[in-house]
Scaffold this motif. Structure first.
Motif, short mmCIF file in Angstrom:
data_model
loop_
_atom_site.label_atom_id
_atom_site.label_comp_id
_atom_site.label_asym_id
_atom_site.label_seq_id
_atom_site.Cartn_x
_atom_site.Cartn_y
_atom_site.Cartn_z
N THR A 125 0.83 -1.20 0.00
CA THR A 125 0.00 0.00 0.00
C THR A 125 0.87 1.26 0.00
OG1 THR A 125 -1.74 -1.16 1.21
CG2 THR A 125 -1.82 1.24 1.21
N THR A 126 1.90 1.22 0.80
CA THR A 126 2.84 2.35 0.82
C THR A 126 3.51 2.52 -0.53
OG1 THR A 126 3.29 1.99 3.18
CG2 THR A 126 4.92 3.28 1.94
N GLN A 127 3.93 1.39 -1.13
CA GLN A 127 4.56 1.45 -2.44
C GLN A 127 3.59 1.96 -3.49
OE1 GLN A 127 6.38 -2.25 -3.63
NE2 GLN A 127 7.04 -1.44 -5.62
N LEU A 128 2.33 1.52 -3.38
CA LEU A 128 1.30 1.98 -4.31
C LEU A 128 1.15 3.49 -4.24
CD1 LEU A 128 -1.06 1.10 -6.29
CD2 LEU A 128 -2.54 1.22 -4.27
N SER A 129 1.11 4.02 -3.05
CA SER A 129 0.97 5.46 -2.86
C SER A 129 2.15 6.22 -3.48
CB SER A 129 0.85 5.78 -1.37
OG SER A 129 0.72 7.17 -1.17
N LYS A 130 3.34 5.67 -3.31
CA LYS A 130 4.53 6.31 -3.88
C LYS A 130 4.48 6.29 -5.42
CE LYS A 130 7.71 5.31 -0.05
NZ LYS A 130 8.91 4.52 0.38
N GLU A 131 4.04 5.16 -5.97
CA GLU A 131 3.96 5.05 -7.43
C GLU A 131 2.91 6.00 -7.99
OE1 GLU A 131 6.09 3.51 -9.10
OE2 GLU A 131 6.95 2.01 -7.75
N ILE A 132 1.82 6.20 -7.25
CA ILE A 132 0.79 7.16 -7.68
C ILE A 132 1.37 8.57 -7.73
CG2 ILE A 132 -1.38 8.26 -7.01
CD1 ILE A 132 -2.23 5.54 -5.82
N THR A 133 2.12 8.93 -6.68
CA THR A 133 2.74 10.26 -6.63
C THR A 133 3.74 10.45 -7.77
OG1 THR A 133 2.51 10.29 -4.21
CG2 THR A 133 4.10 11.83 -5.19
N LEU A 134 4.51 9.40 -8.06
CA LEU A 134 5.49 9.48 -9.15
C LEU A 134 4.81 9.65 -10.50
CD1 LEU A 134 8.19 6.80 -8.18
CD2 LEU A 134 8.55 9.26 -8.50
N LEU A 135 3.71 8.91 -10.72
CA LEU A 135 3.00 9.04 -11.98
C LEU A 135 2.41 10.44 -12.12
CD1 LEU A 135 1.90 7.91 -14.61
CD2 LEU A 135 -0.06 6.98 -13.34
N ASP A 136 1.85 10.95 -11.05
CA ASP A 136 1.30 12.30 -11.07
C ASP A 136 2.38 13.31 -11.46
OD1 ASP A 136 -0.57 14.27 -10.85
OD2 ASP A 136 -0.57 14.34 -8.67
N LYS A 137 3.56 13.13 -10.92
CA LYS A 137 4.68 14.02 -11.23
C LYS A 137 5.09 13.90 -12.69
CE LYS A 137 9.46 15.03 -9.89
NZ LYS A 137 10.62 14.61 -9.05
N LYS A 138 5.18 12.67 -13.19
CA LYS A 138 5.59 12.44 -14.59
C LYS A 138 4.57 13.07 -15.55
CE LYS A 138 9.27 9.79 -13.93
NZ LYS A 138 10.63 10.20 -14.37
N VAL A 139 3.29 12.95 -15.22
CA VAL A 139 2.25 13.53 -16.07
C VAL A 139 2.38 15.05 -16.10
CG1 VAL A 139 -0.24 13.91 -16.32
CG2 VAL A 139 0.63 11.63 -15.77
N SER A 140 2.60 15.65 -14.95
CA SER A 140 2.74 17.11 -14.89
C SER A 140 3.93 17.58 -15.70
CB SER A 140 2.89 17.56 -13.43
OG SER A 140 1.74 17.26 -12.68
N GLU A 141 5.04 16.86 -15.59
CA GLU A 141 6.24 17.21 -16.36
C GLU A 141 5.98 17.13 -17.86
OE1 GLU A 141 9.17 14.50 -14.97
OE2 GLU A 141 9.57 15.59 -13.11
N ALA A 142 5.29 16.08 -18.27
CA ALA A 142 5.01 15.90 -19.69
C ALA A 142 4.02 16.94 -20.20
CB ALA A 142 4.47 14.49 -19.95
N GLN A 143 3.01 17.25 -19.40
CA GLN A 143 2.01 18.25 -19.81
C GLN A 143 2.63 19.63 -20.01
OE1 GLN A 143 -0.84 17.85 -16.63
NE2 GLN A 143 -2.12 16.41 -17.80
N GLU A 144 3.63 19.94 -19.22
CA GLU A 144 4.26 21.27 -19.28
C GLU A 144 5.28 21.39 -20.41
OE1 GLU A 144 5.86 21.76 -15.40
OE2 GLU A 144 3.89 21.80 -14.41
N ALA A 145 5.74 20.26 -20.96
CA ALA A 145 6.79 20.29 -21.99
C ALA A 145 6.16 20.47 -23.37
CB ALA A 145 7.61 19.01 -21.92
N THR A 146 5.59 21.63 -23.62
CA THR A 146 4.83 21.85 -24.86
C THR A 146 5.64 22.56 -25.94
OG1 THR A 146 4.00 23.94 -23.93
CG2 THR A 146 2.64 21.97 -23.62
N HIS A 147 6.92 22.82 -25.70
CA HIS A 147 7.72 23.58 -26.67
C HIS A 147 8.02 22.79 -27.94
CE1 HIS A 147 10.53 21.27 -24.25
NE2 HIS A 147 11.39 21.33 -25.25
N ASP A 148 8.05 21.45 -27.83
CA ASP A 148 8.39 20.60 -28.97
C ASP A 148 7.54 19.34 -28.91
OD1 ASP A 148 10.23 18.11 -29.92
OD2 ASP A 148 10.62 19.86 -31.17
#
Length: 697
Positions: free
Chosen positions: A627-650
């Protein structure tokens, strides 16, 4: 069911209907347009539209629509009624030649890759009279092309039609050199085999991932999958059989020659195959088939899944694009005959495909790709991502012997007996089938096995048509200049074997040895859809598409942007769905299960009984850790999505972030969730499992 011959094509304004209803002069003019590509006048359109309207109304139609295929990958339609008000407050039913020939759609609300600004909305649809109109749901459907106000193509039909024209021109040049002067048209013919899954609608409704993305983002393997090999060609369940019966009838009404249907390899997976027809009509028919698969399934309380990989751990779905070339006088140009080594014409056309596939492998890899097919290609259930051609031993041997200048011998096809006295011997095929080959020659056609089940077959065919046309044009140039055609044919074959023979591979395309061998041969290994998209900007690819007027440079660039945008949006939707399911369904369920375990341990302890609770404690420890690992993986995915959404220059860089960052992290999150699914009380698990989905029809 009504007699098949009575219902087949009953909803289609086909040749027999036109011949019966149109004046002779109008019919002949329309046939000339269809057969020879001659322009159709407005006067002729007026006559056709009037007859088409009367026929449609007799069939119960109240509306008409220009039916087109934008870059969304699905079809589009806008319905207008036949009614026209009169001064006395009543209506008359009208349908003009102008309404038949031309329509208007919003050119900015469909993918355009930057061709259209948001405020520039005008787009046009134009009647494609080579594909017959039909009636569906009380509406007259008119197949059309779709272009922008400034003339750029915004659809998949236009480049397909253009590619068919250029292929015909090049092929005719070659055929005339071989004495086939009566040939006036060469047509690519296609028979697409369609794979799909059927699942229960009530179960589908409880899976947000299936609803939003078409595939399961979570799901541990069921105890039983396809390992028993009992589903393939197995007895068809009654519910599925009833669905297939209704589907056949609906397809036959629309003139779609549904021929073969059977269970496929994976549980709940099936296949439908039609008879060959022209590439244009086959593409329209396949789009209709996919639509009807879904709509007919719903009538039976089922949902049809066309995603390439709806379930992990079992085979996904593809679409085999069987491609051949036919002449107006009935020749199949890819039929070797009884002595292929003596059939110079066949060998020239065979070599044209080999050379085209080798030199433009990247375009075919792109045509086969989409976000869903990334789960299949090269995954030991579909052809590898490396493009190669399977010819079989005999044809390969013939080409090698011609190239070396040695004597030609063939493996004569003998008789194959099956060891049962009551069964007759039957002719042995000169080649086996190679299911691991991306492009396999199967007797009189090429089977392009890489196409994804949800994809339009238009892209595969217009790239194949155009590149083969380019090679045939090159061959025609050489043959026209030659003083000895036979000698030049031999020279062409030698050149193809020498420079393009690297793409011929008859072995196991799934093996690691082939990957290493392909690298030695210099064959491209484009592992993902995103990477394949870059080929649209390659100068050689732009040049060949421009030369044959299939795409302009601007249109190629637009498709580059559209393809990247589609990938980005697809993975973004999948990731957001995964986050929602993880946070609002899985995490609460596993926390609740952990709490139940903790309470049970405390209750046992409070009883004062000296009981061994080590198993309870170990299970609780495992659940809380995951459960702890699941929560960490959710946070990491949320971060990866935000990074990708913001990279709109190319666009390409952003797509790669979704590929290497978001998509990869989705796999990590899923792995933890699937472990928890195998532990958590099934009553608490928030949505149906693979066992529920795949074995509940």
């Amino acid at each position: 069911m009504s007699h098949i011959s009575e219902i087949f094509g009953s909803s289609v304004f086909n040749d027999s209907v036109m011949r019966e209803r149109l004046p002779k002069a109008t019919y002949k003019a329309l046939r000339k347009t269809i057969d020879e590509g001659l322009p159709l006048t407005l006067e002729i359109s007026e006559v056709v539209s009037s007859c088409m309207k009367d026929w449609a109304i007799e069939k119960g139609a109240t509306h008409f629509t220009h039916w087109f295929q934008p870059m969304t990958g699905i079809t589009a339609e806008k319905h207008d009624s036949f009614i026209n008000p009169t001064e006395d407050g009543k209506v008359i039913l009208e349908f003009s030649g102008k309404e038949l020939s031309k329509g208007e759609a919003d050119g900015s609300s469909f993918p355009s890759g930057g061709l259209r600004a948001t405020f520039e909305a005008r787009g046009y649809t134009a009647w494609d009279c080579t594909s017959p109109a039909f009636i569906k749901n009380n509406t007259l459907y008119i197949p059309t092309v779709f272009c922008s106000y400034t003339g750029e193509t915004l659809d998949k039909k236009t480049p397909l039609l253009r590619s068919m024209e250029c292929l015909s021109k090049s092929a005719i040049r070659v055929l005339h050199l071989f004495g086939n002067e009566k040939v006036t048209k060469v047509t690519p013919t296609v028979g697409p085999e369609q794979e799909y899954f059927l699942i229960d609608k009530k179960i589908y409704d409880r899976r947000k991932d299936l609803i939003f993305t078409g595939r399961t983002l979570f799901g541990a393997k069921a105890p039983k999958g396809q390992e028993m090999e009992d589903h393939y060609y197995g007895s068809i369940k009654q519910r599925v059989s009833a669905f297939m019966k209704d589907l056949d009838e609906e397809l036959w009404k629309l003139g779609i020659s549904a021929k073969t249907e059977h269970n496929e390899v994976a549980p709940a997976q099936h296949e439908l195959a039609p008879i060959f027809t022209t590439a244009n009509i086959a593409t329209d028919h396949n789009q209709l088939t996919m639509e009807l698969l879904k709509s007919v399934a719903l009538k039976h309380g089922l949902v049809c899944l066309l995603h390439e990989k709806p379930f992990a751990g079992v085979n996904g779905s593809g679409k085999h694009n069987n491609w051949s070339l036919s002449t107006n006088d009935g020749q199949n140009l890819l039929d070797p005959g009884k002595t292929p080594h003596e059939n110079a014409q066949f060998l020239i056309f065979l070599c044209s495909v080999i050379k085209a596939v080798d030199e433009y492998a990247d375009l075919l890899r792109l045509a086969a790709g989409n976000p869903g097919n990334d789960h299949r290609l090269g995954a030991n259930e579909a052809p590898p991502a490396i493009i190669s051609v399977f010819l079989g031993d005999e044809l390969t041997k013939i080409l090698d012997q011609i190239a070396s200048g040695g004597d030609i011998s063939t493996n004569k096809a003998g008789k194959l007996t099956v060891g049962v006295s009551t069964l007759p011997a039957f002719p042995r095929d000169t080649t086996d089938r190679n299911r691991t080959s991306p492009l396999a020659f199967t007797g009189n056609k090429f089977e392009f096995r890489m196409v994804g089940s949800s994809a339009s077959i238009a892209s595969s065919n217009f790239f194949l048509n155009t590149t083969v046309a380019e090679v045939l044009e090159n061959f025609a140039d050489r043959l026209e200049k030659a003083s000895d055609i036979n000698a030049e044919v031999s020279s062409i074959i030698k050149d193809v074997v020498k420079h393009n023979g690297r793409v011929i591979f008859n072995g196991n395309g799934y093996s690691e040895e082939w990957v290493a061998e392909a690298e030695k041969r210099g064959l491209p290994n484009i592992k993902s859809y995103v990477e394949s998209i870059k080929c649209l900007l390659e100068e050689k690819n732009i040049s060949v598409m421009e030369k044959h007027k299939v795409f302009s440079r601007v249109e190629m660039h637009s498709r580059y942007e559209i393809s990247l945008e589609k990938y980005i949006k697809t993975i973004n939707i999948e990731a957001l769905t995964m986050l929602e399911m993880s946070r609002r369904q899985i995490l609460p369920a596993v926390i609740s299960f952990g709490a139940q375990l903790a309470n049970s341990i405390n209750q046992i302890k409070s009883c004062g009984v000296d009981a061994d609770i080590s198993a309870n404690a170990e299970l609780l420890k495992e659940v809380t850790s995951l459960t702890t690992q699941l929560s960490k993986e959710i946070t990491l995915l949320d971060k990866k999505v935000s990074e990708a959404q913001e990279a709109t220059h190319d666009s390409y860089a952003q797509a790669m972030l979704y590929r290497t960052g978001v998509f990869a992290q989705m796999g990590s999150l899923r792995a933890v969730a699937d472990k928890l699914e195998c532990i958590v009380d099934s009553k608490l698990w928030p949505f149906p499992t693979y066992a529920d989905i795949l074995f509940n029809i």
